[in-house]
Design a protein around this motif. Sequence first.
Motif, mmCIF file in Angstrom:
data_model
loop_
_atom_site.group_PDB
_atom_site.id
_atom_site.type_symbol
_atom_site.label_atom_id
_atom_site.label_comp_id
_atom_site.label_asym_id
_atom_site.label_seq_id
_atom_site.Cartn_x
_atom_site.Cartn_y
_atom_site.Cartn_z
ATOM 1 N N ARG A 9 0.842 -1.198 0.000
ATOM 2 C CA ARG A 9 0.000 0.000 0.000
ATOM 3 C C ARG A 9 0.882 1.253 0.000
ATOM 4 N N LYS A 10 0.620 2.194 -0.906
ATOM 5 C CA LYS A 10 1.385 3.430 -1.001
ATOM 6 C C LYS A 10 0.733 4.495 -0.126
ATOM 7 N N ASN A 11 0.950 4.377 1.187
ATOM 8 C CA ASN A 11 0.374 5.344 2.116
ATOM 9 C C ASN A 11 1.076 6.687 1.984
ATOM 10 N N ALA A 12 0.299 7.738 1.849
ATOM 11 C CA ALA A 12 0.856 9.071 1.603
ATOM 12 C C ALA A 12 1.645 9.558 2.807
ATOM 13 N N TYR A 13 2.866 10.014 2.558
ATOM 14 C CA TYR A 13 3.695 10.618 3.594
ATOM 15 C C TYR A 13 3.583 12.143 3.545
ATOM 16 N N THR A 14 3.473 12.670 2.344
ATOM 17 C CA THR A 14 3.281 14.102 2.160
ATOM 18 C C THR A 14 2.625 14.326 0.803
ATOM 19 N N LEU A 15 2.098 15.525 0.597
ATOM 20 C CA LEU A 15 1.454 15.892 -0.659
ATOM 21 C C LEU A 15 2.142 17.121 -1.241
ATOM 22 N N SER A 16 2.217 17.176 -2.544
ATOM 23 C CA SER A 16 2.756 18.359 -3.213
ATOM 24 C C SER A 16 1.776 18.785 -4.299
ATOM 25 N N TYR A 17 1.895 20.028 -4.737
ATOM 26 C CA TYR A 17 0.950 20.592 -5.696
ATOM 27 C C TYR A 17 1.701 21.009 -6.954
ATOM 28 N N GLU A 18 1.222 20.521 -8.086
ATOM 29 C CA GLU A 18 1.849 20.819 -9.365
ATOM 30 C C GLU A 18 0.782 21.187 -10.384
ATOM 31 N N ASN A 19 1.236 21.629 -11.573
ATOM 32 C CA ASN A 19 0.321 21.943 -12.669
ATOM 33 C C ASN A 19 0.533 20.954 -13.807
ATOM 34 N N ASP A 20 -0.569 20.537 -14.427
ATOM 35 C CA ASP A 20 -0.439 19.651 -15.572
ATOM 36 C C ASP A 20 -0.090 20.457 -16.822
ATOM 37 N N SER A 21 -0.081 19.811 -17.980
ATOM 38 C CA SER A 21 0.321 20.473 -19.224
ATOM 39 C C SER A 21 -0.590 21.629 -19.608
ATOM 40 N N LYS A 22 -1.824 21.614 -19.082
ATOM 41 C CA LYS A 22 -2.768 22.686 -19.387
ATOM 42 C C LYS A 22 -2.812 23.765 -18.305
ATOM 43 N N GLY A 23 -1.932 23.632 -17.310
ATOM 44 C CA GLY A 23 -1.886 24.623 -16.247
ATOM 45 C C GLY A 23 -2.862 24.387 -15.123
ATOM 46 N N ASN A 24 -3.573 23.255 -15.162
ATOM 47 C CA ASN A 24 -4.510 22.942 -14.088
ATOM 48 C C ASN A 24 -3.778 22.351 -12.884
ATOM 49 N N PRO A 25 -4.134 22.754 -11.665
ATOM 50 C CA PRO A 25 -3.436 22.230 -10.475
ATOM 51 C C PRO A 25 -3.803 20.774 -10.207
ATOM 52 N N ILE A 26 -2.806 19.990 -9.842
ATOM 53 C CA ILE A 26 -3.006 18.596 -9.461
ATOM 54 C C ILE A 26 -2.257 18.327 -8.170
#
Length: 278
Positions: free
Chosen positions: A242-259
């Motif tokens: 199981r890939k339990n989340a340790y931390t989260l980060s925020y990025e933009n996809d190719s269209k500039g939408n946040p992921i």
Amino acid sequence: YLASTTSSVKASFNRMFQYMHLIQNVTASTGQEFWTPSDNYIKPQQADQIALGYFKNFNDNLIETSVELYYKWMNNTVELRDGADIQFNEAIEGQIIAGKGRAYGAEFFVRKPSGRTTGWISYALSKSERKADNINNGDWYNFRFDRTHYLTVVLSHELTERIAVSGNFVYATGEAFTMPSQRYSILGAENPVIYYSERNGARMPAYHRMDFSVTLGRKKIPGKVYKNESNWVFSVYNVYGRKNAYTLSYENDSKGNPIVQKWYLFTFVPSVTYNFKF
């Protein structure tokens, strides 16, 4: 109170004081935290807790069960003000606000303590909240370590006198954290301004994993007296990876939408342990 030979009712009241305070960055999902003592500006935290439980054994004490309810209220909790800067800040007392808290819930427990097969199941349904002036509009908000559900299952079985297998499963609601909801620039400034949503209004993904182990004891010769004991334990932590989340980060996809990008430390971890008792 002993209701019978197999059942009882227990009640308790506790008053506790804590003079060390954990300061955490509410906008980071990991890392930025440290301890600070009480002083002229930071008062000791006080907590009162009441609990009531019912305990019952079955089948000549082969099965133990219990149900407990609790309510805890706290004063002088240490809360970071919105926009607080705690990095390399010696005047930390200027970045915090005294608040109050409450925690309540129910705990259920079933255990089989003896026999070739042993184990237990525990489940907690709980809520932990904080409140302070000028934070979250003065309304109650989730404590960072609030977990609505927490389930633990542990099972062990002796296959032979030398070999035993055991495993456990853990499931928990994800921790609460404060998520950034807006980003904007003022007059074209290079460093954008980040606006955060409700305090601890977001959740990390649910945490769950399963561990498994095999214990191999020493081969014993009938009639021989052993002055010590030893065994080998072969185990796997997080069996199904199981890939339990340790931390989260925020990025933009190719269209500039946040992921949101989830980061984790590892999946499954095998290990070998040798135990020696004398």
